[in-house]
Design an enzyme around this catalytic site. Structure first.
Site, PDB file in Angstrom:
ATOM      1  N   LYS A  16       0.866  -1.332   0.036  1.00  0.00           N
ATOM      2  CA  LYS A  16       0.006  -0.034  -0.092  1.00  0.00           C
ATOM      3  C   LYS A  16       0.853   1.126  -0.017  1.00  0.00           C
ATOM      4  CE  LYS A  16      -2.227  -1.103   3.868  1.00  0.00           C
ATOM      5  NZ  LYS A  16      -1.480  -2.280   4.266  1.00  0.00           N
ATOM      6  N   ARG A  91      -8.923   0.715   9.260  1.00  0.00           N
ATOM      7  CA  ARG A  91      -8.370  -0.744   9.512  1.00  0.00           C
ATOM      8  C   ARG A  91      -9.326  -1.399  10.512  1.00  0.00           C
ATOM      9  NH1 ARG A  91      -2.729  -0.048   8.908  1.00  0.00           N
ATOM     10  NH2 ARG A  91      -1.598  -1.919   9.241  1.00  0.00           N
ATOM     11  N   ARG A 129      12.519  -6.015   4.009  1.00  0.00           N
ATOM     12  CA  ARG A 129      12.221  -4.752   3.810  1.00  0.00           C
ATOM     13  C   ARG A 129      13.192  -3.559   4.460  1.00  0.00           C
ATOM     14  NH1 ARG A 129       6.189  -2.159   4.387  1.00  0.00           N
ATOM     15  NH2 ARG A 129       6.356  -2.673   6.662  1.00  0.00           N
ATOM     16  N   ARG A 159      12.318  -1.690  10.244  1.00  0.00           N
ATOM     17  CA  ARG A 159      11.267  -1.210  10.773  1.00  0.00           C
ATOM     18  C   ARG A 159      11.274  -1.974  12.173  1.00  0.00           C
ATOM     19  NH1 ARG A 159       5.795   0.136   7.766  1.00  0.00           N
ATOM     20  NH2 ARG A 159       4.759  -0.862   9.059  1.00  0.00           N
ATOM     21  N   ARG A 170       0.714  -8.891  13.377  1.00  0.00           N
ATOM     22  CA  ARG A 170       0.187  -7.663  12.649  1.00  0.00           C
ATOM     23  C   ARG A 170      -0.855  -8.357  11.594  1.00  0.00           C
ATOM     24  NH1 ARG A 170       5.380  -5.274  10.243  1.00  0.00           N
ATOM     25  NH2 ARG A 170       4.112  -4.303   8.795  1.00  0.00           N
TER      26      ARG A 170
HETATM   27  P1  ADP Z   1       1.502  -2.246   7.735  1.00  0.00           P
HETATM   28  O1  ADP Z   1       0.461  -1.968   6.586  1.00  0.00           O
HETATM   29  O2  ADP Z   1       2.550  -2.875   6.912  1.00  0.00           O
HETATM   30  O3  ADP Z   1       1.341  -2.895   8.963  1.00  0.00           O
HETATM   31  P2  ADP Z   1       1.484   0.749   8.634  1.00  0.00           P
HETATM   32  O4  ADP Z   1       2.869   1.524   8.494  1.00  0.00           O
HETATM   33  O5  ADP Z   1       0.188   0.819   7.718  1.00  0.00           O
HETATM   34  O6  ADP Z   1       2.122  -0.956   8.168  1.00  0.00           O
HETATM   35  O7  ADP Z   1       0.993   0.432  10.116  1.00  0.00           O
HETATM   36  C1  ADP Z   1       2.114   0.069  11.250  1.00  0.00           C
HETATM   37  C2  ADP Z   1       1.265  -0.091  12.530  1.00  0.00           C
HETATM   38  O8  ADP Z   1       0.518   1.419  12.737  1.00  0.00           O
HETATM   39  C3  ADP Z   1       0.161  -1.057  12.532  1.00  0.00           C
HETATM   40  O9  ADP Z   1       0.735  -2.350  12.944  1.00  0.00           O
HETATM   41  C4  ADP Z   1      -0.672  -0.403  13.639  1.00  0.00           C
HETATM   42  O10 ADP Z   1       0.012  -0.599  14.842  1.00  0.00           O
HETATM   43  C5  ADP Z   1      -0.615   1.039  13.383  1.00  0.00           C
HETATM   44  N1  ADP Z   1      -1.574   1.523  12.812  1.00  0.00           N
HETATM   45  C6  ADP Z   1      -1.808   2.149  11.393  1.00  0.00           C
HETATM   46  N2  ADP Z   1      -2.836   2.688  10.848  1.00  0.00           N
HETATM   47  C7  ADP Z   1      -3.614   2.272  11.804  1.00  0.00           C
HETATM   48  C8  ADP Z   1      -5.224   2.396  11.965  1.00  0.00           C
HETATM   49  N3  ADP Z   1      -5.887   2.865  10.807  1.00  0.00           N
HETATM   50  N4  ADP Z   1      -5.646   2.155  13.121  1.00  0.00           N
HETATM   51  C9  ADP Z   1      -5.158   1.185  14.099  1.00  0.00           C
HETATM   52  N5  ADP Z   1      -3.699   1.356  14.053  1.00  0.00           N
HETATM   53  C10 ADP Z   1      -3.193   1.776  12.887  1.00  0.00           C
END
Ligand code: ADP
Length: 225
Positions: A16, A91, A129, A159, A170
């Protein structure tokens, strides 16, 4: 014509962020990554940032209330005037419900792109990554052996949530809390495109996304597809 809201939906590691960075330029809209916003808060070292750090390292989701407020603030910024790509939001079904209300108030009808990637591919991708801590650019050690960012020379990092245990958490959080959001978005009547996101380079996948949405965007702009 109303603003464009493109929701990039898919499991962690489905690309994404990479796709949003490619598409924002060609679509001329802002890129809103809730993950990046939360990581900036962590990097600031504030009290909130320290609380978030614990959640992110565990692979758990942050509260709907906080994320909803962060997104509302971000979409009000001037660079969102023409529209925005949502990466990592909504999410949970609760986030999707609130987003639906906010978009309806603004007369925005979102377009959803669902990136489909097999979990085995995701686990391999995330272990390879690397990310630039300064500009957020993403790299894979298999396609780019460099240890520094091409754009600003910062030393690339792994990360904190890309280790095998956290990736498993996750993916569990995705299955439990996020996967049901897709049915909700479809049920809300939003146009939704399934796009194969595992094979091909990021540029090839971006082309696939653009071809999927182009007819719909042309129709909305009143142009021939
Ligand atoms: P990925 O999609 O690869 O897991 P992101 O950078 O989108 O990575 O998200 C990293 C972390 O940030 C998630 O595992 C969560 O802890 C938090 N996070 C991101 N977006 C949300 C959201 N919309 N609601 C709740 N937690 C979020």
């Amino acid at each position: 014509m109303s603003k464009l809201c493109l929701i990039l939906f898919g499991p962690p590691g489905s690309g994404k962020g990479t796709q949003a960075k490619l598409l924002r330029t060609s679509l001329g809209v802002a890129h809103i990554s809730t993950g990046d916003i939360l990581r900036e808060a962590v990097a600031s070292g504030s009290e909130l940032g320290q609380e978030l750090d614990v959640l992110l390292r565990a692979g758990s989701l942050v509260s709907d209330d906080l994320v909803n407020r962060l997104v509302a603030d971000r979409t009000a910024q001037p660079d969102c005037e023409k529209g925005f790509i949502l990466d990592g939001y909504p999410r949970t079904v609760a986030q999707a419900e609130l987003l639906g209300k906010v978009l309806a108030e603004q007369g925005i009808d979102p377009v959803v792109v669902h990136l489909q990637v097999d979990y085995n591919v995701i686990i391999a991708r995330l272990s390879e990554r690397r990310q630039c801590p300064t500009c957020g650019a993403l790299y894979s050690v298999t396609t780019n052996a460099s240890e520094v960012c091409d754009y600003d020379g910062s030393k690339l990092i792994v990360r904190s949530d890309d280790n095998a245990d956290t990736v498993r958490e996750r993916l569990k959080a995705y299955e439990r809390q996020t996967a049901p959001v897709l049915a909700f978005l479809k049920g809300a009547g939003y146009v939704c495109f399934d796009v194969e996101g595992a094979s091909g380079s990021p540029v090839v996948i971006a082309g696939r996304i653009k071809r999927s949405v182009s007819g719909e965007l042309a129709r909305r702009a009143g142009r021939p597809a």
